[in-house]
Design a protein around this motif. Sequence first.
Motif, short mmCIF file in Angstrom:
data_model
loop_
_atom_site.label_atom_id
_atom_site.label_comp_id
_atom_site.label_asym_id
_atom_site.label_seq_id
_atom_site.Cartn_x
_atom_site.Cartn_y
_atom_site.Cartn_z
N UNK A 128 2.95 4.33 4.18
CA UNK A 128 2.37 5.68 4.28
C UNK A 128 1.62 6.07 3.01
N UNK A 129 1.62 5.18 2.03
CA UNK A 129 0.99 5.47 0.74
C UNK A 129 -0.04 4.39 0.41
N UNK A 130 -1.03 4.71 -0.42
CA UNK A 130 -2.09 3.74 -0.73
C UNK A 130 -1.52 2.43 -1.28
N UNK A 131 -1.99 1.33 -0.73
CA UNK A 131 -1.56 0.01 -1.20
C UNK A 131 -0.16 -0.38 -0.81
N UNK A 132 0.42 0.32 0.17
CA UNK A 132 1.82 0.09 0.50
C UNK A 132 2.08 -0.84 1.66
#
Length: 228
Positions: A128-132
């Motif tokens: 749910x987060x950038x680069x995750x």
Amino acid sequence: DYERLVLEAFPQIYKVKCLNHTKYEPTESSKGVYRELAPGHVTIVTVPNQQIQNLRDPLRPYTSLGVLLEIEQFLRKRLSCFVRLHVKNPQFEPVRVSFKVRFYPGFDEAFYTKSLREEITRFLSPWAFPGGGSPSFGGKIYKSTLINFVEERPYVDYITNFQLFHHITDFDGVDRRHTDLNEVEASTAVSILVSVPADTALAKDTHDIQVITTAEAQVSKEKCTCEP
């Protein structure tokens, strides 16, 4: 083949899961049908590309009903007339923790309680987060892994009373809240385990973190050192 066809034709879709002999027909009220032994039925479950779409709730990446309908129409042109097709969103199953924590001296309790809640949310739902990465269907979450993650935070002294919760809404519409589990496992092949939101202002259910104050810690220490 189904998965590759959808991914090639719909760039806004990030992940597709095809389940043969599975009937999955949820409804808005969470009631519906889910059967893994349904000959002739094929279920397609999609996850949208979050980098392309500005999702309202990144913890629960739903594909719009319009796109689901387009995918269904696209596939029906390429299917046998004997296949009964279902194109749906995943079932998201919230995971929540509750515990007491003692921070090291010098760390602001309000700020680091909020930070810890956000870190747990990111640990449970990194996609749910950038680069995750991307959401995964099924899977397990272990209490011991979460405890170790929290204890490794540089501002955490120790934790107590750690509990792990799993919330499932069955296809018969019944809410089931399983508490104090050692592990959480997705209940179906179309399920994705997801963290509850970190923001207490936006969510009724969130991670319950209670700070152990200096006075409470002192009382606990005195009890431990008292002679029996």
